[in-house]
Scaffold this motif. Sequence first.
Motif, PDB file in Angstrom:
ATOM      1  N   LEU A 216       0.823  -1.202   0.000  1.00 50.80           N
ATOM      2  CA  LEU A 216       0.000   0.000   0.000  1.00 50.80           C
ATOM      3  C   LEU A 216       0.863   1.259   0.000  1.00 50.80           C
ATOM      4  O   LEU A 216       0.515   2.269  -0.626  1.00 50.80           O
ATOM      5  N   THR A 217       1.975   1.197   0.691  1.00 54.02           N
ATOM      6  CA  THR A 217       2.880   2.349   0.741  1.00 54.02           C
ATOM      7  C   THR A 217       3.391   2.701  -0.651  1.00 54.02           C
ATOM      8  O   THR A 217       3.399   3.875  -1.049  1.00 54.02           O
ATOM      9  N   GLN A 218       3.800   1.679  -1.402  1.00 52.87           N
ATOM     10  CA  GLN A 218       4.289   1.923  -2.768  1.00 52.87           C
ATOM     11  C   GLN A 218       3.157   2.424  -3.661  1.00 52.87           C
ATOM     12  O   GLN A 218       3.354   3.302  -4.506  1.00 52.87           O
ATOM     13  N   LYS A 219       1.966   1.866  -3.496  1.00 55.21           N
ATOM     14  CA  LYS A 219       0.837   2.292  -4.324  1.00 55.21           C
ATOM     15  C   LYS A 219       0.508   3.759  -4.073  1.00 55.21           C
ATOM     16  O   LYS A 219       0.280   4.537  -5.012  1.00 55.21           O
ATOM     17  N   ILE A 220       0.493   4.148  -2.798  1.00 55.20           N
ATOM     18  CA  ILE A 220       0.199   5.543  -2.455  1.00 55.20           C
ATOM     19  C   ILE A 220       1.270   6.459  -3.013  1.00 55.20           C
ATOM     20  O   ILE A 220       0.973   7.525  -3.577  1.00 55.20           O
ATOM     21  N   ARG A 221       2.515   6.069  -2.864  1.00 57.43           N
ATOM     22  CA  ARG A 221       3.616   6.896  -3.366  1.00 57.43           C
ATOM     23  C   ARG A 221       3.511   7.081  -4.886  1.00 57.43           C
ATOM     24  O   ARG A 221       3.705   8.177  -5.411  1.00 57.43           O
ATOM     25  N   GLY A 222       3.175   5.997  -5.579  1.00 57.28           N
ATOM     26  CA  GLY A 222       3.029   6.096  -7.026  1.00 57.28           C
ATOM     27  C   GLY A 222       1.880   6.995  -7.432  1.00 57.28           C
ATOM     28  O   GLY A 222       2.007   7.819  -8.354  1.00 57.28           O
ATOM     29  N   LEU A 223       0.751   6.864  -6.753  1.00 54.50           N
ATOM     30  CA  LEU A 223      -0.406   7.695  -7.080  1.00 54.50           C
ATOM     31  C   LEU A 223      -0.178   9.153  -6.711  1.00 54.50           C
ATOM     32  O   LEU A 223      -0.678  10.059  -7.388  1.00 54.50           O
ATOM     33  N   GLN A 224       0.571   9.423  -5.657  1.00 54.42           N
ATOM     34  CA  GLN A 224       0.903  10.802  -5.292  1.00 54.42           C
ATOM     35  C   GLN A 224       1.718  11.476  -6.391  1.00 54.42           C
ATOM     36  O   GLN A 224       1.596  12.675  -6.616  1.00 54.42           O
TER      37      GLN A 224
END
Length: 270
Positions: A216-224
């Motif tokens: 989830l951390t990587q997904k959020i970072r990518g979407l940010q």
Amino acid sequence: MTSPTLTIDTPAGPVHATAGPRDADAVVFELGGAMRGSVHVTGTTDPQRWDQFTAVRACLGPVNAFKTTTPDEDLPRLARGRTGYRGSLTLYRDDTDRPQASVHPLSTATDHPPTEKTEAVLTAVLRACAEHVAQSADLPAILEASRQHDTPGLLRFLTWSASYHQAEAVRLEREARTALPARKAAEAAWRTAARWLSVSPDPVLLLMLVDRPDSLTQKIRGLQWWVPYCVSAAAEEYERARRAQKEADSLRAQQRRRPRCPRPALVGTS
């Protein structure tokens, strides 16, 4: 235009380029000395303004290399060599009115790059021929003939380009709109997983929260990163579409006006 012979000093020795009479929108130089073959010079658009015919292009071969493929046996070559070469050079003026030269990749007939010495020879010959036409009294007629000849094709391309970039901008805006709720959902899931982990440590929850692929951390970072990127890229695509449409409108306006003899756009190259 008269038929002078230019003597061009090159690393392979002097090259003699004799200009023939202007043929429609072109001047053809026959080469002698350290090179054999011909150079074809036409008017063309400014590299930064495709609606402005203010530049000249020198092409290796007896035809405009940007429009027609020259038979290998007709390509220019060094006097002592058997390899023919393709390529071109565009001479134009920058925003400060200084002469600039843009070289289209030079290559052999089999798409291999020339040696450094041969490249210097080819570039010197192309530039000298382009400079001669740029300073000639025939330049306005050459530019006007090229404008009339090239405008239909440019209009087709610019119309397609404006439509393509407009569609890309719309797609990127849609991507940004889609990514925003996805980011909020991922952030909410991250907070929920963190809360559960604080109550009951679980390796699966930990993997969802740590900074690793597919977490989830990587997904959020990518979407940010993705949302502002899409917004910025969409703005750039809108600008490309606007520019292409503006240049197409300018070309159409030029077509509607009666042809006038423009002043030379390249007067002197020093």
